[in-house]
Design a protein around this motif. Sequence first.
Motif, PDB file in Angstrom:
ATOM      1  N   ARG A 120       0.965  -1.335   0.071  1.00  0.00           N
ATOM      2  CA  ARG A 120       0.017   0.105  -0.153  1.00  0.00           C
ATOM      3  C   ARG A 120       0.805   1.342   0.065  1.00  0.00           C
ATOM      4  N   LEU A 123       2.342   2.041  -3.511  1.00  0.00           N
ATOM      5  CA  LEU A 123       1.489   2.558  -4.452  1.00  0.00           C
ATOM      6  C   LEU A 123       1.293   3.930  -4.096  1.00  0.00           C
ATOM      7  N   ASP A 157      -2.115   0.406 -14.012  1.00  0.00           N
ATOM      8  CA  ASP A 157      -3.371   0.109 -13.380  1.00  0.00           C
ATOM      9  C   ASP A 157      -3.361  -0.899 -12.126  1.00  0.00           C
ATOM     10  N   ASP A 158      -2.085  -1.050 -11.319  1.00  0.00           N
ATOM     11  CA  ASP A 158      -2.182  -1.993 -10.392  1.00  0.00           C
ATOM     12  C   ASP A 158      -3.116  -1.419  -9.087  1.00  0.00           C
ATOM     13  N   THR A 159      -3.795  -2.435  -8.497  1.00  0.00           N
ATOM     14  CA  THR A 159      -4.409  -2.525  -7.109  1.00  0.00           C
ATOM     15  C   THR A 159      -3.735  -2.974  -6.296  1.00  0.00           C
ATOM     16  N   GLU A 160      -3.894  -2.643  -4.904  1.00  0.00           N
ATOM     17  CA  GLU A 160      -3.137  -3.361  -4.127  1.00  0.00           C
ATOM     18  C   GLU A 160      -2.873  -4.836  -3.977  1.00  0.00           C
ATOM     19  N   ASP A 162      -3.637  -6.551  -6.656  1.00  0.00           N
ATOM     20  CA  ASP A 162      -2.844  -7.284  -7.690  1.00  0.00           C
ATOM     21  C   ASP A 162      -1.255  -7.152  -7.721  1.00  0.00           C
TER      22      ASP A 162
END
Length: 205
Positions: A120, A123, A157-160, A162
């Motif tokens: 987290r 990001l 486009d990464d989420t946490e 992913d």
Amino acid sequence: MLRLVVLVSGGGSNFSDLLRRTRAGRVPAEVIAVGADRECGGIEIAQAAGIPTFVEPFAPPRDAWSERIADRIAAFEPDVVVLSGFMRLLSPAAVARFEPAMLNTHPAFLPEFPGAHGVRDALAAGATETGASVIIVDSGVDTGPILAQRRVPVLPDDTEADLHERIKLVERELLADVLTGIGDGSIDLADHGLEQRLDRQEEAQ
């Protein structure tokens, strides 16, 4: 063959991967026990595999709880203790009982983004790359000697979730490589332990 005690707190996906590698003979080690601070998926995986388990629920004071879980670990006489998604900090005295043979994986390229939210935090910082690390546990938070690490790119486009899943793949490979190195003698934890003690002495001066 290395005797491993693994500590978990969650679903146990990394532990499950390690178990498959050891039982397939790809890592020269045997998981002899799995412990946790709560009932969790990792404990269920171990029980299904016929591995002895123990649960020591956290209760303050932390030092007393740490000694109890350290006693449970020590009863199995492991060569190496692996923290695999274990989310509790052990007291310095408990860590010292196993140092330098207590290892942890971390989802960042340490010393970048230490702590419980490494993915987290990467990001949030807008990092274009992060990584995975395997370290020797010391009395700090993700401050021990680094045994292996590798970069992992952060995609636009990464989420946490992913990003964390891609990092886990690298964590698993690094841990397997480190344990194989310890088993074949190419990694000497005693040398790293000496380095750690010397660093502490220099800091104290």
